[in-house]
Every structure is written in structure tokens, then in C-alpha cells.
Design an enzyme around this catalytic site. Sequence first.
Site, PDB file in Angstrom:
ATOM      1  N   THR A  91       0.976  -3.801  -3.165  1.00 54.42           N
ATOM      2  CA  THR A  91       0.917  -4.420  -1.848  1.00 54.42           C
ATOM      3  C   THR A  91       2.328  -4.826  -1.449  1.00 54.42           C
ATOM      4  O   THR A  91       2.887  -5.788  -1.992  1.00 54.42           O
ATOM      5  CB  THR A  91      -0.014  -5.646  -1.850  1.00 54.42           C
ATOM      6  OG1 THR A  91      -1.318  -5.244  -2.280  1.00 54.42           O
ATOM      7  CG2 THR A  91      -0.130  -6.240  -0.454  1.00 54.42           C
ATOM      8  N   LYS A 148      -4.026  -3.259   4.168  1.00 54.42           N
ATOM      9  CA  LYS A 148      -4.206  -4.230   3.088  1.00 54.42           C
ATOM     10  C   LYS A 148      -3.752  -5.622   3.526  1.00 54.42           C
ATOM     11  O   LYS A 148      -4.385  -6.628   3.163  1.00 54.42           O
ATOM     12  CB  LYS A 148      -3.408  -3.787   1.855  1.00 54.42           C
ATOM     13  CG  LYS A 148      -3.429  -4.763   0.686  1.00 54.42           C
ATOM     14  CD  LYS A 148      -4.816  -4.940   0.096  1.00 54.42           C
ATOM     15  CE  LYS A 148      -4.802  -5.960  -1.054  1.00 54.42           C
ATOM     16  NZ  LYS A 148      -4.047  -5.492  -2.222  1.00 54.42           N
ATOM     17  N   LEU A 173       2.620  -2.345  -8.769  1.00 45.32           N
ATOM     18  CA  LEU A 173       3.693  -3.263  -9.124  1.00 45.32           C
ATOM     19  C   LEU A 173       3.587  -4.570  -8.358  1.00 45.32           C
ATOM     20  O   LEU A 173       2.807  -4.699  -7.420  1.00 45.32           O
ATOM     21  CB  LEU A 173       5.038  -2.585  -8.868  1.00 45.32           C
ATOM     22  CG  LEU A 173       5.215  -1.242  -9.612  1.00 45.32           C
ATOM     23  CD1 LEU A 173       6.407  -0.467  -9.077  1.00 45.32           C
ATOM     24  CD2 LEU A 173       5.352  -1.481 -11.106  1.00 45.32           C
TER      25      LEU A 173
END
Length: 307
Positions: free
Chosen positions: A105, A180, A74
Amino acid sequence: MTPFKKITKNHRLGFIGLGHLGSPMARRLLAAGFPMVVYNRDSNKTQALSALGAEVARDPGKLAAEVDVVLSCLSDGAAVEAIYLGAGGVLRNARPGTQIIEMSTVAPETSRKLYRVAREFRLSVLDVAVSGSTPTAEAGMLTLLGGGDRQDFDAAEAIFGAIAKQWFYMGPSGSGVAMKLVVNALLGIGMQAVAEAVTLGEALGLPRDLLFDTLAKTAVVSPVQVGKLGSTKRHDYTSQFPIRLMQKDFGLALSAARRASLSLPATEAAAAVNAAEGASGGEEDFSAVVRWMEGHVAVESSLPPAA
């Protein structure tokens, strides 16, 4: 929570979010033989997957009630909370024991909140952040960065193998998205460094095409940057990773740094240029900062000298 049993192609998958990365990942999972239910807010994006054999759910809650594993990719933390904790109703409708693999993320705090609340519903959540672009996802060559319970991460190997070339378990809930943010901070700073380097070369009178081609062959340029040099040389900013998402990730990284009382001056500078170029609101690639730098220098060069 009891660790989820090893995922096989007998398990039915649900995929929520069919954007730049979600759509190619869902396609690869279908091609690998997993039965699948899909949902996307823009229903037009479900048509191609429906033609490939996926069932289309009318809402996220309906999808969650019908599958063994829920995957989602998303746009941001607000979307994740809405789908799982809010009106989307995924946690309320999923069967106890369902495995959730959340691939957006977001801030580590968002992942940890989802993990805690899901346990109250006897559900297990992994945050498995995705590193790569749309072409990388299409080729099944992504890098996955996982957080959550190790047993659940290991149980998902069949899914990871269909969409990625490598996957790393980083630690407890929130660790995957934390890694990330580290990766994308470096990605964004690196793109800004390339933009400044090529702009310097042009200002020094080097022929543009020769400058780009030669720089791409040097040891200081990463494989990702080689590709970006090739496309930006052609003034091609077709989106593989939209600049708006890069700006979102810069914001997450800088927010995390502030909470840790950490100063990241290079990240702040790169984020500022990214924001300036992204202010047009388009869907161009984050490499468009090269264009911004070139245009900025052109404007500066045209100004009359100071008295």
C-alpha cells in the site's frame, strides 16, 4: 511491452516481504504448487517457508534474476523504491519480460514511477493492492485491487486464485493502490465510529458486554466491525492489521486529498485518534482506538466540574 503470457504453475515465483500479509500469501502460493524463491530483510521469517520447499535468496537482486514473476508486499513507499530502484536491485537484475506484481500500500505516484522505470528495463508492473487481514490472507479470502496493463492483470489469474476470493481491475498504473486508499480510509473511519459509539453507550450506563453483543447484531455494523466488536469486548488487540500501518494509510489518503484540494474532515479526525493510540509504538491492532476512546472518556469523567 509485450503482454505477459498467462501465468501457470510452471512459472517460478519470487516473493519479497514476509510480513503480516506477505507470509500467508507466500504459503498459499507454495501450497498451490508454484515453485518459489523468497527474500525477507529479517531472515528468520524465511525459515518456515524454506521448510515448506521455498528457496531462500540472499538478496532481492539474486531473487529477481532467478524467477519469472516477482511479487512483493512491503511496509511503505520507501521500501518499495529501495527494493526495486535502489540497493535492492530488482529492476537491474530481472530478466526482460519478467512480470512484477507489487502488492504494497503506497502512494499512486510511487506505483506509477515504478511502472515507468520498469518499462525501460522491458519489465511489466502491476500494482495489486491487498484488502484483508492476516486471518483473511491465511484463508485465501483476500480482495485484490489491480492497476496496470489489463492483459497482464488477466494473465495473473492463477496467482490471484490461490490467495484471494475476488479481484478487480481498476484501471491504469496506480489505480489499484488508489482504490486501496479509498477502502482503508473507510475502514479507519468505520473503526473510529465504532469506538465512539461503544464509548457513548458506556457513558450512558449500558452494561459493556451487552452493549458490544447487541451492537454486533444490528444492521449498521459491517462484518469486519462485528469481528472487531468481539475482540475488543475481550480487550484483545492482537494485531491483524497493525495500528502503525493504518496510520500510514491515513497519511497516504490525506496526502492524496490535499493534492486534489479536497477536505476529508472525518478522515482527519479518525487519523488523529489513531495516531494518539499508536504513539506507544506497539504492534497492536488498529481496533485499539476503542481502548483509547474508553480511556479518554474515563479521564474526562474523573476531572472536576468547571467553575
